[in-house]
Design a protein around this motif. Structure first.
Motif, short mmCIF file in Angstrom:
data_model
loop_
_atom_site.label_atom_id
_atom_site.label_comp_id
_atom_site.label_asym_id
_atom_site.label_seq_id
_atom_site.Cartn_x
_atom_site.Cartn_y
_atom_site.Cartn_z
N TYR A 64 0.84 -1.20 0.00
CA TYR A 64 0.00 0.00 0.00
C TYR A 64 0.87 1.25 0.00
O TYR A 64 2.01 1.22 0.46
N SER A 65 0.31 2.36 -0.50
CA SER A 65 0.98 3.64 -0.39
C SER A 65 -0.08 4.72 -0.18
O SER A 65 -1.24 4.55 -0.53
N VAL A 66 0.33 5.83 0.45
CA VAL A 66 -0.57 6.94 0.74
C VAL A 66 0.13 8.26 0.45
O VAL A 66 1.35 8.31 0.28
N SER A 67 -0.65 9.32 0.43
CA SER A 67 -0.13 10.67 0.38
C SER A 67 -1.02 11.55 1.23
O SER A 67 -2.18 11.23 1.47
N ARG A 68 -0.46 12.66 1.71
CA ARG A 68 -1.26 13.61 2.50
C ARG A 68 -0.81 15.03 2.10
O ARG A 68 -0.10 15.70 2.81
N GLU A 69 -1.25 15.44 0.94
CA GLU A 69 -0.87 16.76 0.42
C GLU A 69 -1.80 17.85 0.93
O GLU A 69 -1.43 19.03 0.93
N LYS A 70 -2.99 17.47 1.33
CA LYS A 70 -3.95 18.42 1.88
C LYS A 70 -4.52 17.85 3.17
O LYS A 70 -4.65 16.64 3.32
N LYS A 71 -4.92 18.72 4.06
CA LYS A 71 -5.47 18.28 5.33
C LYS A 71 -6.73 17.45 5.12
O LYS A 71 -7.00 16.52 5.86
N GLU A 72 -7.49 17.79 4.09
CA GLU A 72 -8.78 17.16 3.90
C GLU A 72 -8.72 15.80 3.23
O GLU A 72 -9.69 15.06 3.23
N SER A 73 -7.60 15.45 2.62
CA SER A 73 -7.56 14.31 1.73
C SER A 73 -6.45 13.33 2.11
O SER A 73 -5.32 13.74 2.41
N PHE A 74 -6.75 12.04 2.03
CA PHE A 74 -5.77 11.01 2.40
C PHE A 74 -6.02 9.79 1.50
O PHE A 74 -6.54 8.77 1.93
N PRO A 75 -5.65 9.86 0.23
CA PRO A 75 -5.91 8.74 -0.68
C PRO A 75 -4.99 7.54 -0.43
O PRO A 75 -3.82 7.72 -0.04
N LEU A 76 -5.53 6.38 -0.66
CA LEU A 76 -4.80 5.12 -0.48
C LEU A 76 -4.65 4.43 -1.82
O LEU A 76 -5.65 4.23 -2.53
N THR A 77 -3.43 4.06 -2.18
CA THR A 77 -3.19 3.29 -3.40
C THR A 77 -2.87 1.85 -3.03
O THR A 77 -1.97 1.60 -2.22
N VAL A 78 -3.63 0.95 -3.62
CA VAL A 78 -3.38 -0.47 -3.46
C VAL A 78 -2.55 -0.89 -4.66
O VAL A 78 -3.03 -0.83 -5.81
N THR A 79 -1.34 -1.29 -4.43
CA THR A 79 -0.45 -1.60 -5.54
C THR A 79 -0.52 -3.07 -5.91
O THR A 79 -1.08 -3.90 -5.17
N SER A 80 0.10 -3.40 -7.03
CA SER A 80 0.12 -4.79 -7.49
C SER A 80 0.95 -5.67 -6.56
O SER A 80 0.88 -6.90 -6.63
N ALA A 81 1.71 -5.06 -5.66
CA ALA A 81 2.52 -5.83 -4.71
C ALA A 81 1.69 -6.37 -3.55
O ALA A 81 2.17 -7.23 -2.79
N GLN A 82 0.48 -5.89 -3.39
CA GLN A 82 -0.38 -6.38 -2.31
C GLN A 82 -0.92 -7.74 -2.72
O GLN A 82 -1.64 -7.87 -3.72
N LYS A 83 -0.62 -8.75 -1.93
CA LYS A 83 -0.92 -10.13 -2.32
C LYS A 83 -2.41 -10.45 -2.31
O LYS A 83 -2.91 -11.21 -3.15
N ASN A 84 -3.12 -9.93 -1.35
CA ASN A 84 -4.56 -10.24 -1.23
C ASN A 84 -5.34 -8.94 -1.06
O ASN A 84 -5.77 -8.60 0.04
N PRO A 85 -5.53 -8.18 -2.13
CA PRO A 85 -6.11 -6.86 -2.00
C PRO A 85 -7.63 -6.84 -1.80
O PRO A 85 -8.16 -5.82 -1.36
N THR A 86 -8.30 -7.92 -2.12
CA THR A 86 -9.76 -7.93 -1.98
C THR A 86 -10.13 -7.80 -0.51
O THR A 86 -9.79 -8.65 0.30
N ALA A 87 -10.84 -6.72 -0.18
CA ALA A 87 -11.20 -6.45 1.21
C ALA A 87 -12.11 -5.23 1.26
O ALA A 87 -12.38 -4.58 0.25
N PHE A 88 -12.54 -4.91 2.47
CA PHE A 88 -13.33 -3.71 2.75
C PHE A 88 -12.37 -2.71 3.39
O PHE A 88 -11.71 -3.03 4.38
N TYR A 89 -12.29 -1.51 2.81
CA TYR A 89 -11.34 -0.51 3.28
C TYR A 89 -12.09 0.65 3.93
O TYR A 89 -13.02 1.22 3.35
N LEU A 90 -11.64 1.02 5.12
CA LEU A 90 -12.28 2.08 5.88
C LEU A 90 -11.29 3.20 6.17
O LEU A 90 -10.18 2.97 6.61
N CYS A 91 -11.75 4.41 5.93
CA CYS A 91 -10.97 5.60 6.23
C CYS A 91 -11.57 6.25 7.47
O CYS A 91 -12.78 6.18 7.70
#
Lengths: 112, 114
Positions: A64-91
């Motif tokens: 996984y990778s993230v960025s925090r360029e703005k206070k309001e936003s925190f996007p999450l990138t699920v990369t191809s390196a994540q072995k079992n990406p199928t899931a429910f993601y909560l922010c």
């Protein structure tokens, strides 16, 4: 209304593709978090951020990778390196130490 | 390391009966403790929280929880369950310095029978 917005609610991707999950909050909270939820395992922390342009790995950050360029936003990138990406993601976000976390409605990611 | 144990995976309660969901935590200092509820496919909603002071905490929807330091427990209770209480319940402990990194239990699914 103040709150946390996650989009999309459902996301389908092919194996090997990177995908980015959106999380936006208008609560003016400093801290934001990403959790992964799998049946029978509760919620596990992926990444968290206490301030803009800074973030820390949680318990399951690999793939996984993230960025925090703005206070309001925190996007999450699920990369191809994540072995079992199928899931429910909560922010989530929180205002200060000891304060409770407020959660978005989640994104269900299915990788086929 | 901090941890939370919810020993009951599923609990079935008759509508109108009382409810107690168990939660035990492991944390070296005075913990911040939370109970959240989750309906299927939804996010988590805070029911109540304990930071300090009175060990019996009142929350929303008629729920309460009692912090017992000697037993490292924070059990959730409700005197009379309604069918709409059927959901999954998570206990969490606030861990670390600074902002809260919540450590969650594995959850207890509550089923309400007529």
């Amino acid at each position: 209304d103040g709150g946390i917005t996650q989009s999309p609610k459902y996301l389908f991707r092919k194996e090997g593709q990177n995908v980015t999950l959106s999380c936006e909050q208008n609560l003016n909270h400093d801290a934001m978090y990403w959790y992964r939820q799998d049946p029978g395992q509760g919620l596990r922390l992926i990444y968290y951020s206490q301030i803009v342009n800074d973030f820390q790995k949680g318990d399951i950050a690999e793939g996984y990778s993230v960025s925090r360029e703005k206070k309001e936003s925190f996007p999450l990138t699920v990369t191809s390196a994540q072995k079992n990406p199928t899931a429910f993601y909560l922010c989530a976000s929180s205002s200060q130490r000891g304060a409770e976390a407020f959660f978005g409605q989640g994104t269900r990611l299915t990788v086929v | 390391a901090q941890s939370v144990t919810q020993p009951d995976i599923h609990i079935t309660v008759s509508e109108g009966a009382s409810l107690e969901l168990r939660c035990n935590y492991s944390y070296g200092a005075t913990p911040y403790l939370f109970w959240y509820v989750q309906s299927p496919g939804q996010g988590l909603q805070l029911l109540l929280k304990y930071f300090s002071g009175d060990t019996l905490v009142q929350g929303i929807k008629g729920f309460e929880a009692e912090f017992k330091r000697s037993q490292s427990s924070f059990n959730l209770r409700k005197p009379s369950v309604h069918w709409s209480d059927a959901a999954e319940y998570f206990c969490a402990v606030g861990a670390g310095t600074g902002f809260q990194k919540l450590v969650f239990g594995t959850g207890t699914r509550l089923l309400v029978s007529p």
